[in-house]
Write a protein that holds these residues in place. Sequence first.
Motif, PDB file in Angstrom:
ATOM      1  N   ARG A 259      23.473   4.402 -11.701  1.00 16.22           N
ATOM      2  CA  ARG A 259      23.177   4.458 -10.279  1.00 16.22           C
ATOM      3  C   ARG A 259      21.682   4.261 -10.027  1.00 16.22           C
ATOM      4  N   VAL A 260      21.361   3.452  -9.014  1.00 17.09           N
ATOM      5  CA  VAL A 260      19.982   3.165  -8.641  1.00 17.09           C
ATOM      6  C   VAL A 260      19.362   4.394  -7.991  1.00 17.09           C
ATOM      7  N   THR A 261      18.197   4.794  -8.476  1.00 20.37           N
ATOM      8  CA  THR A 261      17.495   5.950  -7.899  1.00 20.37           C
ATOM      9  C   THR A 261      16.261   5.535  -7.111  1.00 20.37           C
ATOM     10  N   GLU A 262      15.815   4.299  -7.307  1.00 19.70           N
ATOM     11  CA  GLU A 262      14.689   3.773  -6.550  1.00 19.70           C
ATOM     12  C   GLU A 262      14.802   2.271  -6.416  1.00 19.70           C
ATOM     13  N   PHE A 263      14.126   1.734  -5.410  1.00 20.35           N
ATOM     14  CA  PHE A 263      14.105   0.295  -5.184  1.00 20.35           C
ATOM     15  C   PHE A 263      12.686  -0.222  -5.372  1.00 20.35           C
ATOM     16  N   ILE A 264      12.601  -1.466  -5.848  1.00 19.12           N
ATOM     17  CA  ILE A 264      11.302  -2.137  -5.970  1.00 19.12           C
ATOM     18  C   ILE A 264      11.187  -3.120  -4.816  1.00 19.12           C
ATOM     19  N   MET A 265      10.106  -3.027  -4.062  1.00 21.44           N
ATOM     20  CA  MET A 265       9.907  -3.917  -2.919  1.00 21.44           C
ATOM     21  C   MET A 265       9.133  -5.157  -3.332  1.00 21.44           C
ATOM     22  N   GLN A 266       9.492  -6.262  -2.728  1.00 18.62           N
ATOM     23  CA  GLN A 266       8.857  -7.533  -3.071  1.00 18.62           C
ATOM     24  C   GLN A 266       7.389  -7.549  -2.677  1.00 18.62           C
ATOM     25  N   GLY A 267       7.050  -6.815  -1.651  1.00 15.36           N
ATOM     26  CA  GLY A 267       5.671  -6.812  -1.168  1.00 15.36           C
ATOM     27  C   GLY A 267       5.499  -7.718   0.029  1.00 15.36           C
ATOM     28  N   LEU A 268       4.409  -7.532   0.702  1.00 15.08           N
ATOM     29  CA  LEU A 268       4.171  -8.263   1.940  1.00 15.08           C
ATOM     30  C   LEU A 268       3.426  -9.564   1.713  1.00 15.08           C
ATOM     31  N   PHE A 269       2.434  -9.553   0.831  1.00 16.91           N
ATOM     32  CA  PHE A 269       1.633 -10.748   0.588  1.00 16.91           C
ATOM     33  C   PHE A 269       1.513 -11.004  -0.912  1.00 16.91           C
ATOM     34  N   ASP A 270       1.370 -12.268  -1.254  1.00 18.15           N
ATOM     35  CA  ASP A 270       1.216 -12.664  -2.654  1.00 18.15           C
ATOM     36  C   ASP A 270      -0.250 -12.914  -3.007  1.00 18.15           C
ATOM     37  N   HIS A 271      -1.132 -12.104  -2.456  1.00 14.60           N
ATOM     38  CA  HIS A 271      -2.573 -12.250  -2.714  1.00 14.60           C
ATOM     39  C   HIS A 271      -3.134 -10.887  -3.135  1.00 14.60           C
ATOM     40  N   PRO A 272      -2.995 -10.532  -4.412  1.00 16.92           N
ATOM     41  CA  PRO A 272      -3.430  -9.211  -4.873  1.00 16.92           C
ATOM     42  C   PRO A 272      -4.898  -8.937  -4.604  1.00 16.92           C
ATOM     43  N   HIS A 273      -5.744  -9.967  -4.664  1.00 16.59           N
ATOM     44  CA  HIS A 273      -7.188  -9.747  -4.478  1.00 16.59           C
ATOM     45  C   HIS A 273      -7.545  -9.485  -3.019  1.00 16.59           C
ATOM     46  N   HIS A 274      -6.583  -9.656  -2.094  1.00 13.71           N
ATOM     47  CA  HIS A 274      -6.835  -9.386  -0.675  1.00 13.71           C
ATOM     48  C   HIS A 274      -6.180  -8.088  -0.201  1.00 13.71           C
ATOM     49  N   GLN A 275      -5.631  -7.313  -1.141  1.00 16.03           N
ATOM     50  CA  GLN A 275      -4.896  -6.109  -0.763  1.00 16.03           C
ATOM     51  C   GLN A 275      -5.775  -5.125   0.010  1.00 16.03           C
ATOM     52  N   GLY A 276      -7.026  -4.992  -0.395  1.00 13.63           N
ATOM     53  CA  GLY A 276      -7.927  -4.064   0.290  1.00 13.63           C
ATOM     54  C   GLY A 276      -8.162  -4.455   1.732  1.00 13.63           C
ATOM     55  N   GLN A 277      -8.326  -5.758   1.976  1.00 19.66           N
ATOM     56  CA  GLN A 277      -8.539  -6.248   3.335  1.00 19.66           C
ATOM     57  C   GLN A 277      -7.295  -6.013   4.205  1.00 19.66           C
ATOM     58  N   PHE A 278      -6.116  -6.302   3.617  1.00 19.69           N
ATOM     59  CA  PHE A 278      -4.872  -6.082   4.350  1.00 19.69           C
ATOM     60  C   PHE A 278      -4.669  -4.598   4.634  1.00 19.69           C
ATOM     61  N   PHE A 279      -5.061  -3.740   3.687  1.00 20.46           N
ATOM     62  CA  PHE A 279      -4.948  -2.290   3.887  1.00 20.46           C
ATOM     63  C   PHE A 279      -5.773  -1.863   5.102  1.00 20.46           C
ATOM     64  N   GLY A 280      -7.016  -2.348   5.183  1.00 19.13           N
ATOM     65  CA  GLY A 280      -7.878  -2.009   6.307  1.00 19.13           C
ATOM     66  C   GLY A 280      -7.325  -2.512   7.632  1.00 19.13           C
TER      67      GLY A 280
END
Length: 311
Positions: free
Chosen positions: A8-29
């Motif tokens: 049984r699945v206990t958690e799900f993995i989300m695909q994520g919103l953007f495919d630009h890991p180096h921009h994650q901080g900017q998107f967070f802000g």
Amino acid sequence: MEHSNHTRVTEFIMQGLFDHPHHQGQFFGLFLCLYIAVVMGNSLIIVAIVIHPPLHTPMYFFIANLALVDILCTSSVVPKILENLMQEKKTISFGGCIIQLFVLTSSLGTELLLLTVMSCDRYVAICHPLHYVKLMNKELCICLAVSVWAVGTINSFVNILLVLQLDFCRHNLIQHFFCEFPTILALSCSSTYVNEIMMFMADIFLAMGNFLLTTGSYSFIIITILKIQSSKGKQRAFSTCSSHLLVVTLYYSTIIYSYIQPTSSNSLDKNKKVAIMYTLVTPTLNPVIYSLRNKEVKVAMKKIFPFTKKS
């Protein structure tokens, strides 16, 4: 009932919103600022309506309810997005996914019903102005608000109960950045026939029904406005419903756009952008739309922020 060879699945993995890991901080802000704007803007609208007696009208009563729905809708999704933006592995527990699914779908359903009730309110105000106070009395408004919240919550609750009857034992990758019924049903290893029938019925009775009622209300409103002889009278009548019409247009345009997209990898990316519109951008704009060019709202804001009187 035991299921052999099923993990049984206990958690799900989300695909994520953007495919630009180096921009994650900017998107967070960016998302943090928008989230704060949603909560603060809609909270100010609610407070302004409560403390300022001239805003104690049916229209603003429903606007206060809409502001609360927008806060719930955005809060069901954005905090988890912010958390996942700061993590490499973007996950959500099964229980967390169910809670997010319930709050999001109930708030979206309630918002849909609220916009329809507000359309009917504008119809009565413009097409039957002499009977408006008698028809849209306090008791009816409270009854309508309670009914709207009840229908939205019950609809979501029934669909959640049906999801809890399913088995999730396949892959656990959600093709989205939050939990929604289509992506969750796609991960089930048991029959989802009943779930799909219930979702179809909800689309027919809630989505299509409310769309037709809203369209019908504004058709009569436009006909009535066109019959007004003076240009000032037309402008005054249109100004009473222009804000709501703009909000309705924003809401339905995003929903319709998401439904007419073909199933493909490109459309999945577009659906993410559409989801950002109705979970974050529209709730941010709603307070601005309803307060813009509204003298009574501006007076109420001066009560909340007395120092603005001198400026």
